[in-house]
Write a protein that holds these residues in place. Structure first.
Motif, PDB file in Angstrom:
ATOM      1  N   TRP A 105      17.606  14.519  -7.832  1.00 34.63           N
ATOM      2  CA  TRP A 105      17.994  13.712  -7.034  1.00 34.63           C
ATOM      3  C   TRP A 105      16.749  13.099  -5.986  1.00 34.63           C
ATOM      4  O   TRP A 105      16.564  12.044  -5.704  1.00 34.63           O
ATOM      5  N   SER A 106      16.062  14.344  -5.636  1.00 34.60           N
ATOM      6  CA  SER A 106      14.965  13.917  -4.961  1.00 34.60           C
ATOM      7  C   SER A 106      13.984  13.127  -5.391  1.00 34.60           C
ATOM      8  O   SER A 106      13.342  12.187  -4.862  1.00 34.60           O
ATOM      9  N   TYR A 107      13.648  13.314  -6.606  1.00 34.26           N
ATOM     10  CA  TYR A 107      12.848  12.516  -7.364  1.00 34.26           C
ATOM     11  C   TYR A 107      13.328  11.167  -7.480  1.00 34.26           C
ATOM     12  O   TYR A 107      12.449  10.285  -7.373  1.00 34.26           O
ATOM     13  N   CYS A 108      14.668  11.199  -7.866  1.00 36.29           N
ATOM     14  CA  CYS A 108      15.029   9.764  -7.739  1.00 36.29           C
ATOM     15  C   CYS A 108      14.963   8.892  -6.418  1.00 36.29           C
ATOM     16  O   CYS A 108      14.562   7.811  -6.611  1.00 36.29           O
ATOM     17  N   LEU A 109      15.185   9.797  -5.268  1.00 42.15           N
ATOM     18  CA  LEU A 109      15.104   8.927  -3.983  1.00 42.15           C
ATOM     19  C   LEU A 109      13.401   8.489  -3.897  1.00 42.15           C
ATOM     20  O   LEU A 109      13.443   7.386  -3.199  1.00 42.15           O
ATOM     21  N   ALA A 110      12.735   9.214  -4.053  1.00 45.97           N
ATOM     22  CA  ALA A 110      11.026   9.080  -3.923  1.00 45.97           C
ATOM     23  C   ALA A 110      10.969   7.775  -4.974  1.00 45.97           C
ATOM     24  O   ALA A 110      10.267   6.792  -4.216  1.00 45.97           O
ATOM     25  N   TRP A 111      11.404   7.570  -6.022  1.00 47.87           N
ATOM     26  CA  TRP A 111      11.130   6.411  -6.797  1.00 47.87           C
ATOM     27  C   TRP A 111      11.727   5.087  -6.110  1.00 47.87           C
ATOM     28  O   TRP A 111      11.553   3.997  -6.391  1.00 47.87           O
ATOM     29  N   GLY A 112      13.268   5.310  -5.660  1.00 48.31           N
ATOM     30  CA  GLY A 112      13.842   4.301  -5.058  1.00 48.31           C
ATOM     31  C   GLY A 112      13.216   3.988  -3.824  1.00 48.31           C
ATOM     32  O   GLY A 112      12.899   2.568  -3.500  1.00 48.31           O
TER      33      GLY A 112
ATOM     34  N   LEU B 182       0.800  -1.178  -0.103  1.00 49.48           N
ATOM     35  CA  LEU B 182      -0.105   0.049   0.112  1.00 49.48           C
ATOM     36  C   LEU B 182       0.999   1.340  -0.080  1.00 49.48           C
ATOM     37  O   LEU B 182       0.530   2.223  -0.693  1.00 49.48           O
ATOM     38  N   ALA B 183       1.937   1.230   0.795  1.00 50.30           N
ATOM     39  CA  ALA B 183       2.993   2.559   0.819  1.00 50.30           C
ATOM     40  C   ALA B 183       3.312   2.758  -0.532  1.00 50.30           C
ATOM     41  O   ALA B 183       3.695   3.830  -0.969  1.00 50.30           O
ATOM     42  N   GLY B 184       3.990   1.506  -1.260  1.00 52.54           N
ATOM     43  CA  GLY B 184       4.583   1.785  -2.392  1.00 52.54           C
ATOM     44  C   GLY B 184       3.483   2.126  -3.599  1.00 52.54           C
ATOM     45  O   GLY B 184       3.766   3.241  -4.458  1.00 52.54           O
ATOM     46  N   LEU B 185       2.208   1.771  -3.583  1.00 56.66           N
ATOM     47  CA  LEU B 185       1.272   2.252  -4.227  1.00 56.66           C
ATOM     48  C   LEU B 185       0.698   3.593  -4.108  1.00 56.66           C
ATOM     49  O   LEU B 185       0.716   4.450  -5.089  1.00 56.66           O
ATOM     50  N   LEU B 186       0.629   4.140  -2.902  1.00 55.45           N
ATOM     51  CA  LEU B 186       0.502   5.789  -2.642  1.00 55.45           C
ATOM     52  C   LEU B 186       1.557   6.228  -3.096  1.00 55.45           C
ATOM     53  O   LEU B 186       1.262   7.442  -3.303  1.00 55.45           O
TER      54      LEU B 186
ATOM     55  N   MET C 183       3.406   5.886  -5.500  1.00 59.10           N
ATOM     56  CA  MET C 183       3.687   5.895  -6.911  1.00 59.10           C
ATOM     57  C   MET C 183       2.759   7.085  -7.579  1.00 59.10           C
ATOM     58  O   MET C 183       2.889   7.631  -8.201  1.00 59.10           O
ATOM     59  N   VAL C 184       1.424   6.824  -6.959  1.00 59.40           N
ATOM     60  CA  VAL C 184       0.341   7.748  -7.382  1.00 59.40           C
ATOM     61  C   VAL C 184       0.550   9.361  -6.947  1.00 59.40           C
ATOM     62  O   VAL C 184       0.510  10.353  -7.791  1.00 59.40           O
TER      63      VAL C 184
END
Length: 293
Positions: A205-212, A169-173, A175-176
């Motif tokens: 780099w913050s955007y990359c961390l969020a997707w990581g 659920l955390a991953g899907l939230l 991603m959205v």
């Protein structure tokens, strides 16, 4: 520490790493980075500067500049020389850009830049990011209690299942929320104020961390679910083996007939047959008695 607890402790590491990635991305302002093309100011306030437009003033006889509106300024910079490239970076909360001297930054709220009709979506994105961190932190607490505590009366398999559910659920939230922010930023680039629109931009780099953090959440969820399934199957097989052994013990026949045979010293009689004594028909002097069927 046994092998199972070591594996659970190793699973706790990527959860903590995902939380650190998500928290760093939310509080930082480097989701998107780019360059703005800004017109240089006049060098009236800072003569001889490198980041301003040089001009030739029309001085009066007393040595001061004539303030008449009809005065003509001769600008020496032409074309691209009239502009300066200033870097900027944007996050969930604020947008910052370099100053003219390049030593400090000037920041303002990102909400004030986003168009009014898109500000609700921005708050939804922020709420999704915060809820993502809450779910990751809850999973870390549950798995930490599973590693540190061993209560025999508690069903710890449910903890593994809850960790798997919370992490997916955390991953899907997340991603959205990331996709909503990307859409909001692109709309702001097209419809935002003229004094903010970038010339070129890219993800930071913050955007990359969020997707990581999103990738780690899904990896932990898959691992926890596979461990839960394996433990559940092993527990079911053990229960079946215990039930089978108990059933086999109760179904074994008791050796009553054989014990009675050894006590009486005679074999059991088959059904429909009877013994009869023929001792009276033996010839005289025959030893013993014989019983025949």
């Amino acid at each position: 520490m046994d092998r199972a607890r070591q594996q659970q402790a190793l699973l706790l590491l990527p959860i903590c790493l995902a939380f650190a990635f998500s928290l760093t991305a939310v509080v930082s302002s480097h989701w998107c980075e780019g360059i703005r093309r800004v017109v240089k100011p006049l060098c009236q306030d800072q003569p001889g500067g490198q980041h301003c437009i040089h001009f030739k003033p029309d001085n009066s006889s007393n040595g001061r500049m004539d303030n008449d509106s009809q005065a003509v300024l001769y600008i020496w910079e032409l074309g691209d020389d009239k502009f300066i490239q200033r870097g900027f970076h944007v996050g969930l909360w604020q947008s910052c850009e370099e100053s003219l001297n390049g030593e400090d930054e000037k920041c303002r709220s990102f909400q004030s830049i986003v168009p009014a009709e898109e500000q609700g979506v921005l708050w939804l994105s922020i709420g999704g990011e915060v809820l993502d961190m809450v779910l990751i932190l809850t999973s870390a607490i549950l798995l930490g209690s599973r590693v540190s505590c061993r209560s025999p009366g508690f069903d710890w398999l449910r903890v593994d299942a809850l960790v798997a559910i919370f992490m997916v659920l955390a991953g899907l939230l997340g991603m959205v929320a990331h996709m909503m922010y990307t859409t909001i930023f692109q709309i702001t680039v097209n419809l935002g104020p003229e004094d903010w629109k970038p010339q070129t931009w890219d993800y930071g780099w913050s955007y990359c961390l969020a997707w990581g953090s999103f990738a780690l959440c899904l990896a932990v969820s898959v691992t926890a679910m596979s461990r839960f399934t394996a433990a559940r199957l092993e527990f079911t097989e053990k229960q079946r083996a215990q039930n089978g052994s108990q059933h086999s013990q109760h179904s074994l026949p008791e050796p009553e007939a054989s014990e009675s045979v050894w006590k009486t010293g005679a074999a059991p009689r088959p059904a429909g047959q009877a013994f009869r004594n023929v001792s009276g028909h033996l010839p005289p002097g025959a030893p013993g008695k014989v019983s025949i069927c």
